[in-house]
Design a protein around this motif. Structure first.
Motif, mmCIF file in Angstrom:
data_model
loop_
_atom_site.group_PDB
_atom_site.id
_atom_site.type_symbol
_atom_site.label_atom_id
_atom_site.label_comp_id
_atom_site.label_asym_id
_atom_site.label_seq_id
_atom_site.Cartn_x
_atom_site.Cartn_y
_atom_site.Cartn_z
ATOM 1 N N LEU A 73 -5.524 -12.742 1.863
ATOM 2 C CA LEU A 73 -4.620 -11.782 2.486
ATOM 3 C C LEU A 73 -4.273 -10.646 1.538
ATOM 4 O O LEU A 73 -4.348 -9.464 1.901
ATOM 5 C CB LEU A 73 -3.343 -12.492 2.936
ATOM 6 N N GLY A 77 -5.275 -6.688 1.834
ATOM 7 C CA GLY A 77 -4.203 -5.709 1.883
ATOM 8 C C GLY A 77 -4.320 -4.678 0.769
ATOM 9 O O GLY A 77 -4.139 -3.482 0.997
ATOM 10 N N THR A 115 -2.270 -2.690 10.237
ATOM 11 C CA THR A 115 -3.068 -3.333 9.191
ATOM 12 C C THR A 115 -2.258 -3.540 7.918
ATOM 13 O O THR A 115 -2.306 -4.607 7.301
ATOM 14 C CB THR A 115 -4.318 -2.493 8.869
ATOM 15 N N THR A 119 -1.194 -7.333 6.308
ATOM 16 C CA THR A 119 -1.785 -7.745 5.027
ATOM 17 C C THR A 119 -0.828 -7.584 3.852
ATOM 18 O O THR A 119 -1.252 -7.615 2.701
ATOM 19 C CB THR A 119 -3.064 -6.933 4.747
#
Length: 204
Positions: A73, A77, A115, A119
């Motif tokens: 994750l 990100g 997004t 993230t």
């Protein structure tokens, strides 16, 4: 029931914490106005809502202690933030007073907001460590609903606040907007770099 008198100011302080999502609000507010930034920010709320539900179900806690899931994750990100930062730097060029640029589409802004929210490891920390502290176990689901909805409402206020700051900055420096855009780009890249070093909640 939930101690809202204590939760609300503490929560709003977290909502107002300057991070990649609020930096997006500043950027969108400066470029296309407060209304555009607030509408774009709804994608952040849509991303946060199931994350809050997952936390209530215990899935958020599971994710917070999974080294593999947390690592994937934060890398995704970080990569996306750096990508956004590079794009902002590339597009940040001085403009003549009569020159106009094609504004970012709402669809692209919604995608960026969603997004970044999905993230961002900071969201995992908030939803798995902070929110549960204010949940009444005797009225678990209704209490979690109040806490979760309050967080989302305050997030809207934070989005509008940062968007207004961005718009204000443009008003006083309309011909220097490219510097704000460059600062936003550098900020995104820095946040992306810092995200790589984010630790799991269990390690804090």
């Amino acid at each position: 029931m939930t101690d809202l008198w204590l939760f609300l100011p503490a929560c709003f302080a977290l909502n107002l914490t300057f991070g990649p999502s609020n930096l997006l609000s500043v950027t969108f507010g400066a470029q296309q106005g407060v209304g555009f930034a607030v509408v774009a920010g709804t994608a952040r709320l849509v991303a946060f809502a199931p994350m809050i539900l997952a936390s209530a179900l215990g899935l958020g806690a599971l994710l917070s202690v999974s080294a593999v899931a947390f690592g994937v994750l934060k890398v995704l990100g970080a990569a996306y933030l750096i990508y956004l930062g590079v794009r902002l730097l590339i597009d940040a060029k001085p403009k003549d007073l009569g020159e106009t640029t094609a504004p970012m589409s709402l669809r692209a802004a919604l995608r960026s907001e969603g997004t970044v929210a999905l993230t961002n490891p900071k969201a995992i920390l908030i939803f798995t460590v902070f929110l549960p502290q204010f949940v009444n176990v005797d009225r678990y689901w209704s209490s979690y609903a109040v806490v979760g909805l309050s967080f989302l409402v305050l997030e809207v206020a934070a989005i509008a606040t940062y968007a207004a700051l961005g718009r204000l900055a443009r008003t006083f420096a309309a011909t220097r907007l490219h510097w704000l855009q460059r600062a936003s780009g550098v900020g995104m890249i820095l946040f992306g770099g810092l995200m790589v070093f984010a630790r799991q909640p269990a390690e804090l």
